[in-house]
Design a protein around this motif. Structure first.
Motif, mmCIF file in Angstrom:
data_model
loop_
_atom_site.group_PDB
_atom_site.id
_atom_site.type_symbol
_atom_site.label_atom_id
_atom_site.label_comp_id
_atom_site.label_asym_id
_atom_site.label_seq_id
_atom_site.Cartn_x
_atom_site.Cartn_y
_atom_site.Cartn_z
ATOM 1 N N LEU A 30 24.963 -8.817 133.841
ATOM 2 C CA LEU A 30 23.930 -9.856 133.827
ATOM 3 C C LEU A 30 24.470 -11.177 134.375
ATOM 4 O O LEU A 30 23.750 -11.911 135.066
ATOM 5 C CB LEU A 30 23.382 -10.034 132.414
ATOM 6 C CG LEU A 30 22.549 -8.852 131.889
ATOM 7 C CD1 LEU A 30 22.199 -9.053 130.421
ATOM 8 C CD2 LEU A 30 21.279 -8.668 132.715
ATOM 9 N N ASN A 31 25.734 -11.478 134.098
ATOM 10 C CA ASN A 31 26.347 -12.681 134.675
ATOM 11 C C ASN A 31 26.431 -12.570 136.196
ATOM 12 O O ASN A 31 26.191 -13.547 136.923
ATOM 13 C CB ASN A 31 27.746 -12.895 134.101
ATOM 14 C CG ASN A 31 27.722 -13.372 132.660
ATOM 15 O OD1 ASN A 31 26.685 -13.800 132.155
ATOM 16 N ND2 ASN A 31 28.860 -13.296 131.990
ATOM 17 N N ALA A 32 26.775 -11.370 136.684
ATOM 18 C CA ALA A 32 26.856 -11.158 138.133
ATOM 19 C C ALA A 32 25.485 -11.327 138.780
ATOM 20 O O ALA A 32 25.365 -11.899 139.875
ATOM 21 C CB ALA A 32 27.419 -9.766 138.423
ATOM 22 N N LEU A 33 24.445 -10.838 138.107
ATOM 23 C CA LEU A 33 23.082 -11.027 138.616
ATOM 24 C C LEU A 33 22.725 -12.508 138.682
ATOM 25 O O LEU A 33 22.152 -12.986 139.671
ATOM 26 C CB LEU A 33 22.079 -10.311 137.708
ATOM 27 C CG LEU A 33 21.703 -8.868 137.993
ATOM 28 C CD1 LEU A 33 20.637 -8.423 136.999
ATOM 29 C CD2 LEU A 33 21.207 -8.664 139.413
ATOM 30 N N GLU A 34 23.056 -13.229 137.622
ATOM 31 C CA GLU A 34 22.729 -14.656 137.564
ATOM 32 C C GLU A 34 23.434 -15.421 138.680
ATOM 33 O O GLU A 34 22.856 -16.340 139.281
ATOM 34 C CB GLU A 34 23.125 -15.217 136.198
ATOM 35 C CG GLU A 34 22.660 -16.645 135.963
ATOM 36 C CD GLU A 34 22.962 -17.132 134.561
ATOM 37 O OE1 GLU A 34 22.802 -18.346 134.319
ATOM 38 O OE2 GLU A 34 23.353 -16.310 133.705
ATOM 39 N N GLU A 35 24.675 -15.038 138.980
ATOM 40 C CA GLU A 35 25.409 -15.688 140.070
ATOM 41 C C GLU A 35 24.703 -15.500 141.408
ATOM 42 O O GLU A 35 24.842 -16.316 142.319
ATOM 43 C CB GLU A 35 26.828 -15.126 140.158
ATOM 44 C CG GLU A 35 27.746 -15.577 139.033
ATOM 45 C CD GLU A 35 29.110 -14.920 139.119
ATOM 46 O OE1 GLU A 35 29.393 -14.266 140.155
ATOM 47 O OE2 GLU A 35 29.893 -15.057 138.159
ATOM 48 N N LYS A 36 23.953 -14.409 141.526
ATOM 49 C CA LYS A 36 23.204 -14.141 142.754
ATOM 50 C C LYS A 36 21.769 -14.663 142.674
ATOM 51 O O LYS A 36 20.935 -14.332 143.528
ATOM 52 C CB LYS A 36 23.185 -12.625 143.027
ATOM 53 C CG LYS A 36 24.543 -12.044 143.391
ATOM 54 C CD LYS A 36 24.446 -10.538 143.640
ATOM 55 C CE LYS A 36 25.778 -9.958 144.075
ATOM 56 N NZ LYS A 36 26.193 -10.398 145.429
#
Length: 254
Positions: A30-36
């Protein structure tokens, strides 16, 4: 008749850190998604490599700690393998199906028939090997539950690994565990465009999704251990990867 997507979007997550034991993959994803600047949507399917699940669950073995028995020593000689890897393969195997130069084909304790019981030395530190998740079906279920709880949307989760196939060269993405969508679609009873009724066709939908995701994940240096698949129109349900596995009586080749 099930509804099928006419367009799919596959998005690789190339911004996850190196995974270690105890990491919460739901948070990292979810953090990786938010970064994108992205978020999850209802109906999304998330495909995780089994390797990062194994790493997070502590399924990494130090080869210096492997005690090799006589059977593994002989198998290593027969197959030109490291005796420690041969021992790990035997530890993970329910049955040895066939052995030959550089290959040990087994049925794992999960019921998968594959090379080397899924024991893998790639993308892990020197002197270590990664085993398949102990219960990949449960792992998929827990990841789905965690992602749905944190995101508030309904999604599905699949675990993928690269397996070879009987009578064909090369590997392809194969599903190890699935939660939220069918593992297999029973198409029997459906009519084709000429009115002929299907009598035997079942579609390995979870394997198809994992194979598509593997085009993005790659095999070695790509560094994309998670792929978001958007646009599927599959009915939500709880299924089990065991639905795609033949029993010994159904297996035509053993």
């Amino acid at each position: 008749m099930p509804e099928f997507a006419k367009h799919l979007e596959l998005i690789g997550m190339d911004n996850l850190p190196e995974i270690k034991e105890g990491d919460d993959l739901t948070v990292l994803f979810l953090n990786a998604l938010e970064e994108k600047d992205m978020g999850l949507e209802d109906g999304d399917a998330i495909v995780f490599t089994s390797k990062i699940v194994s790493k997070s669950e502590g399924r990494v073995v130090d080869l210096l700690e492997v005690e090799v028995g006589e059977v593994a020593e002989q198998m290593a000689k027969d197959t030109d393998k490291d005796p420690r890897i041969a021992q790990l393969v035997l530890n993970e195997a329910k049955e040895v199906v066939k052995k030959m130069q550089n290959h040990i084909i087994v049925e794992t304790k999960h019921g998968f028939v594959c090379a080397n019981a899924g024991v893998d030395e790639s993308n892990v530190e020197q002197g270590k090997a990664v085993l398949l998740p102990k219960d990949p079906q449960r792992s998929a279920y827990l990841l789905k539950q965690g992602l749905e709880r944190r995101s508030g949307v309904e999604i599905s989760v699949l675990l993928a690994d690269s397996f070879g196939r009987a009578f064909r060269d090369g590997v392809t993405g194969t599903c190890m565990g699935v939660s939220g969508i069918p593992a297999i679609l029973d198409r029997r009873g459906e009519e084709d465009r000429f009115g002929k009724v299907a009598k035997v066709t079942k579609e390995a939908i979870a394997d198809e999704i994992c194979a598509a995701a593997n085009l993005i994940m790659g095999e070695f240096k790509e560094g994309i251990p998670v792929v978001l698949v958007r646009g599927l129109k599959l009915k939500r349900c709880e299924s089990d990867i065991k639905e795609v596995l033949f029993s010994r009586e159904e297996d035509l080749f053993r």
